[in-house]
Design a protein around this motif. Structure first.
Motif, PDB file in Angstrom:
ATOM      1  N   THR A  36      34.401 -67.262  -6.453  1.00 19.94           N
ATOM      2  CA  THR A  36      34.141 -65.808  -6.877  1.00 19.94           C
ATOM      3  C   THR A  36      32.477 -66.075  -6.992  1.00 19.94           C
ATOM      4  N   SER A  37      32.136 -67.099  -7.863  1.00 16.13           N
ATOM      5  CA  SER A  37      30.803 -67.769  -8.238  1.00 16.13           C
ATOM      6  C   SER A  37      30.379 -67.032  -6.627  1.00 16.13           C
ATOM      7  N   ASP A  38      30.657 -67.576  -4.981  1.00 14.54           N
ATOM      8  CA  ASP A  38      30.228 -67.299  -3.586  1.00 14.54           C
ATOM      9  C   ASP A  38      29.659 -65.517  -4.500  1.00 14.54           C
ATOM     10  N   ALA A  39      30.676 -64.971  -4.015  1.00 14.12           N
ATOM     11  CA  ALA A  39      30.829 -63.586  -4.276  1.00 14.12           C
ATOM     12  C   ALA A  39      30.052 -63.280  -5.291  1.00 14.12           C
ATOM     13  N   VAL A  40      29.322 -63.444  -6.804  1.00 16.23           N
ATOM     14  CA  VAL A  40      28.188 -62.960  -6.656  1.00 16.23           C
ATOM     15  C   VAL A  40      27.272 -63.058  -6.818  1.00 16.23           C
ATOM     16  N   LYS A  41      26.782 -64.401  -5.629  1.00 15.94           N
ATOM     17  CA  LYS A  41      25.883 -64.203  -4.899  1.00 15.94           C
ATOM     18  C   LYS A  41      25.730 -63.734  -4.617  1.00 15.94           C
ATOM     19  N   PHE A  42      26.622 -63.243  -3.253  1.00 17.58           N
ATOM     20  CA  PHE A  42      26.434 -62.202  -2.628  1.00 17.58           C
ATOM     21  C   PHE A  42      26.229 -61.177  -2.812  1.00 17.58           C
ATOM     22  N   GLY A  43      26.563 -60.381  -4.239  1.00 16.18           N
ATOM     23  CA  GLY A  43      26.706 -59.510  -5.171  1.00 16.18           C
ATOM     24  C   GLY A  43      24.742 -59.657  -5.694  1.00 16.18           C
ATOM     25  N   GLU A  44      24.421 -60.356  -5.848  1.00 17.87           N
ATOM     26  CA  GLU A  44      23.536 -60.554  -6.493  1.00 17.87           C
ATOM     27  C   GLU A  44      22.251 -60.137  -5.440  1.00 17.87           C
ATOM     28  N   GLU A  45      22.531 -60.799  -3.783  1.00 14.59           N
ATOM     29  CA  GLU A  45      21.625 -60.061  -2.716  1.00 14.59           C
ATOM     30  C   GLU A  45      22.047 -59.232  -2.448  1.00 14.59           C
ATOM     31  N   GLY A  46      23.038 -58.496  -2.549  1.00 19.36           N
ATOM     32  CA  GLY A  46      23.029 -57.436  -1.742  1.00 19.36           C
ATOM     33  C   GLY A  46      22.436 -56.426  -2.540  1.00 19.36           C
ATOM     34  N   LEU A  47      22.649 -56.538  -4.647  1.00 17.67           N
ATOM     35  CA  LEU A  47      22.001 -55.149  -5.052  1.00 17.67           C
ATOM     36  C   LEU A  47      20.651 -55.686  -5.004  1.00 17.67           C
ATOM     37  N   ARG A  48      20.300 -56.957  -4.567  1.00 17.97           N
ATOM     38  CA  ARG A  48      18.721 -57.292  -4.476  1.00 17.97           C
ATOM     39  C   ARG A  48      17.979 -56.095  -3.151  1.00 17.97           C
ATOM     40  N   VAL A  49      18.291 -56.738  -2.748  1.00 22.18           N
ATOM     41  CA  VAL A  49      18.649 -55.636  -0.695  1.00 22.18           C
ATOM     42  C   VAL A  49      19.116 -54.575  -1.456  1.00 22.18           C
ATOM     43  N   ALA A  50      19.631 -53.344  -1.618  1.00 19.39           N
ATOM     44  CA  ALA A  50      19.676 -52.021  -2.007  1.00 19.39           C
ATOM     45  C   ALA A  50      18.690 -51.495  -2.460  1.00 19.39           C
ATOM     46  N   GLU A  51      18.345 -52.745  -3.695  1.00 16.70           N
ATOM     47  CA  GLU A  51      16.699 -51.863  -4.917  1.00 16.70           C
ATOM     48  C   GLU A  51      15.792 -51.891  -3.905  1.00 16.70           C
ATOM     49  N   LEU A  52      15.198 -53.031  -2.983  1.00 23.70           N
ATOM     50  CA  LEU A  52      14.384 -53.461  -2.388  1.00 23.70           C
ATOM     51  C   LEU A  52      14.055 -51.974  -0.889  1.00 23.70           C
ATOM     52  N   ARG A  53      14.677 -51.576  -0.649  1.00 27.28           N
ATOM     53  CA  ARG A  53      15.318 -50.878   0.472  1.00 27.28           C
ATOM     54  C   ARG A  53      15.269 -48.899  -0.256  1.00 27.28           C
ATOM     55  N   PHE A  54      15.840 -49.136  -1.283  1.00 29.51           N
ATOM     56  CA  PHE A  54      15.200 -47.575  -1.764  1.00 29.51           C
ATOM     57  C   PHE A  54      13.788 -47.600  -2.098  1.00 29.51           C
TER      58      PHE A  54
END
Length: 111
Positions: A36-54
């Motif tokens: 789950t720690s890995d999933a949190v890191k993945f989710g955090e990165e996905g959120l960062r990328v989504a915000e950057l794309r937006f």
């Protein structure tokens, strides 16, 4: 005497089983924390990328909302994994007969 000896061995086997089950539950919960720690890191990165794309006009706000949902879900799963691990640690302490306020508040996980 044989009946008492049989009861003793049955009780001893139950204690062994309880300790073994508690230990395996603890190990499983510990591995779940890593996952789950890995999933949190993945989710955090996905959120960062989504915000950057937006911000750059390439993504939609729906992408950001979905990324937020995934990130919060990963954080929730990690919190549940930590709770499961703590419960498993308490079960081990109970199974080995060492359950007390001092052992429950220990800083180092039981191995």
């Amino acid at each position: 005497a044989r009946r008492e000896q049989l009861e003793f061995y049955l009780t001893l086997n139950k204690v062994y089983q309880d300790v073994r089950d508690s230990y395996l539950s603890s190990m499983s919960a510990e591995n779940l924390i890593v996952e789950t720690s890995d999933a949190v890191k993945f989710g955090e990165e996905g959120l960062r990328v989504a915000e950057l794309r937006f911000r750059e006009g390439v993504g939609t706000y729906l992408d950001v909302i979905n990324a937020q949902r995934d990130y919060i879900g990963a954080l929730t799963d990690k919190a549940k994994a930590l709770i499961k691990f703590n419960i498993a640690q308490a079960e081990i302490l109970h199974a080995v007969g060492k359950l007390s306020s001092e052992t429950l508040n220990g800083k180092i996980p039981l191995k």
